[in-house]
Design a protein around this motif. Structure first.
Motif, PDB file in Angstrom:
ATOM      1  N   THR A   1      14.572  -7.009  -7.842  1.00 56.95           N
ATOM      2  CA  THR A   1      14.397  -8.157  -6.961  1.00 56.95           C
ATOM      3  C   THR A   1      15.374  -9.269  -7.312  1.00 56.95           C
ATOM      4  O   THR A   1      15.753  -9.428  -8.474  1.00 56.95           O
ATOM      5  N   VAL A   2      15.771 -10.024  -6.293  1.00 60.37           N
ATOM      6  CA  VAL A   2      16.680 -11.154  -6.473  1.00 60.37           C
ATOM      7  C   VAL A   2      16.173 -12.325  -5.644  1.00 60.37           C
ATOM      8  O   VAL A   2      15.360 -12.155  -4.727  1.00 60.37           O
ATOM      9  N   ILE A   3      16.658 -13.521  -5.971  1.00 60.93           N
ATOM     10  CA  ILE A   3      16.328 -14.713  -5.200  1.00 60.93           C
ATOM     11  C   ILE A   3      17.372 -14.871  -4.099  1.00 60.93           C
ATOM     12  O   ILE A   3      18.575 -14.921  -4.375  1.00 60.93           O
ATOM     13  N   THR A   4      16.948 -14.961  -2.866  1.00 61.53           N
ATOM     14  CA  THR A   4      17.858 -15.045  -1.734  1.00 61.53           C
ATOM     15  C   THR A   4      18.279 -16.493  -1.487  1.00 61.53           C
ATOM     16  O   THR A   4      17.805 -17.423  -2.135  1.00 61.53           O
ATOM     17  N   ARG A   5      19.145 -16.683  -0.490  1.00 60.33           N
ATOM     18  CA  ARG A   5      19.598 -18.034  -0.138  1.00 60.33           C
ATOM     19  C   ARG A   5      18.459 -18.877   0.435  1.00 60.33           C
ATOM     20  O   ARG A   5      18.538 -20.109   0.471  1.00 60.33           O
ATOM     21  N   SER A   6      17.398 -18.221   0.886  1.00 57.38           N
ATOM     22  CA  SER A   6      16.245 -18.952   1.438  1.00 57.38           C
ATOM     23  C   SER A   6      15.162 -19.180   0.381  1.00 57.38           C
ATOM     24  O   SER A   6      14.035 -19.548   0.718  1.00 57.38           O
ATOM     25  N   ALA A   7      15.504 -18.925  -0.870  1.00 59.94           N
ATOM     26  CA  ALA A   7      14.609 -19.173  -2.011  1.00 59.94           C
ATOM     27  C   ALA A   7      13.443 -18.196  -2.097  1.00 59.94           C
ATOM     28  O   ALA A   7      12.473 -18.450  -2.820  1.00 59.94           O
ATOM     29  N   SER A   8      13.509 -17.087  -1.394  1.00 56.51           N
ATOM     30  CA  SER A   8      12.455 -16.084  -1.476  1.00 56.51           C
ATOM     31  C   SER A   8      12.910 -14.915  -2.343  1.00 56.51           C
ATOM     32  O   SER A   8      14.109 -14.658  -2.477  1.00 56.51           O
ATOM     33  N   GLY A   9      11.952 -14.231  -2.929  1.00 51.00           N
ATOM     34  CA  GLY A   9      12.275 -13.061  -3.722  1.00 51.00           C
ATOM     35  C   GLY A   9      12.287 -11.819  -2.847  1.00 51.00           C
ATOM     36  O   GLY A   9      11.339 -11.577  -2.093  1.00 51.00           O
ATOM     37  N   ARG A  10      13.355 -11.043  -2.896  1.00 48.72           N
ATOM     38  CA  ARG A  10      13.468  -9.835  -2.072  1.00 48.72           C
ATOM     39  C   ARG A  10      13.982  -8.679  -2.908  1.00 48.72           C
ATOM     40  O   ARG A  10      14.784  -8.861  -3.823  1.00 48.72           O
ATOM     41  N   ARG A  11      13.527  -7.486  -2.557  1.00 45.05           N
ATOM     42  CA  ARG A  11      14.088  -6.297  -3.178  1.00 45.05           C
ATOM     43  C   ARG A  11      15.521  -6.099  -2.697  1.00 45.05           C
ATOM     44  O   ARG A  11      15.859  -6.404  -1.553  1.00 45.05           O
ATOM     45  N   VAL A  12      16.345  -5.556  -3.583  1.00 38.81           N
ATOM     46  CA  VAL A  12      17.747  -5.336  -3.242  1.00 38.81           C
ATOM     47  C   VAL A  12      17.882  -4.385  -2.063  1.00 38.81           C
ATOM     48  O   VAL A  12      18.675  -4.625  -1.141  1.00 38.81           O
TER      49      VAL A  12
END
Length: 263
Positions: free
Chosen positions: A114-125
């Motif tokens: 998982t990473v932090i996206t530009r919208s500040a949410s955590g998403r799986r790669v």
């Protein structure tokens, strides 16, 4: 490393695991540092039997990596990027540690990471990659291999909210030309001006360590030893690494003269 491990009743075998740091440039590649990995399961008596100094404590492979990379920095080794395989890349603490030292890197990770996206949410790669448009993919070479150029489709996705000190963050994805479901993913940190082909070049350089091992074993006897003592392991491995570095330097000099050199 030299480890005395009991494999079966009445049978003792040598078991060695080392961690290595490789250096790659347009002029060649070589192994420049090494550490002996000592499992936490070792008893004090086992370490004493292998000649391990009392002051040497258990260290993970990630801690070995940090120590070797810091030694390279302190020694003034000129490098622009660092890349590692998934075993190290999946460590978020290691990636953060490198960011704090402004060390640009391309770290292989699991597609489920998982990473932090530009919208500040955590998403799986893999979820981020699934949302890419067809035009986001570019056909690029990761460098020459034993069968020619290693061609894949590549794409990158900007991540993280804040980009500071002139550096940015991306997820880089490699996709097989034959099987679109065959993916390799990387979490990247580097100068904002970094191009997609720059990240691809760094990701492709990760194979340099395997090439170093192949050459060091075949030409320098890296694995041609039978030792049971810690200092003996370091002596042999260091000598083989020095021989590999010397061969690499000679080859680079001959190539600079425009003379034919057998690889």
């Amino acid at each position: 490393m030299t480890v005395i491990e009991i494999r079966a009743p009445g049978r003792t075998e040598n078991w060695q695991v080392g961690t290595f740091l490789a250096y790659a440039s347009t002029k060649g590649r070589a192994l420049i540092d090494r550490e002996l990995y000592l499992p936490a399961s070792w008893t004090e008596d086992r370490c004493r039997d292998a000649g391990v100094p009392d002051e040497v404590l258990f260290a993970t492979k990630t801690e070995h990596f940090k120590a070797m990379l810091l030694r390279a920095v302190e020694a003034g080794v000129p490098f622009a990027w660092v890349t590692v395989d998934e075993a190290y890349g999946q460590s978020k603490s290691l990636r953060w540690w490198m960011e704090q030292r402004a060390i640009s890197h391309v770290m292989c990770v699991k597609t489920s990471d998982t990473v932090i996206t530009r919208s500040a949410s955590g998403r799986r790669v893999d979820e981020l990659v699934a949302g890419l448009a067809p035009q986001a993919w570019k056909r690029l070479s990761a460098g020459k291999g034993s069968h020619g150029e290693r061609m894949y489709q590549w794409a990158r996705i900007p991540i993280r909210i804040w980009w500071e000190n002139g550096h940015g963050h991306w997820v880089l994805t490699q996709r097989s030309l034959k099987d679109p479901t065959d993916l390799a993913c990387y979490v990247c940190y580097g100068p904002i001006a970094t191009r997609l082909k720059d990240l691809v070049r760094v990701a492709g350089a990760r194979w340099a360590v395997e090439e170093c091992f192949q050459t060091a074993k075949g030409d320098c006897g890296l694995d041609h030893y039978q030792v049971r003592l810690c200092h003996a392991w370091y002596r042999h491995i260091t000598l083989a690494m020095a021989a590999l570095a010397a061969l690499t330097a000679v080859r680079a000099q001959e190539l600079s003269k425009g003379e034919a050199v057998v690889a």
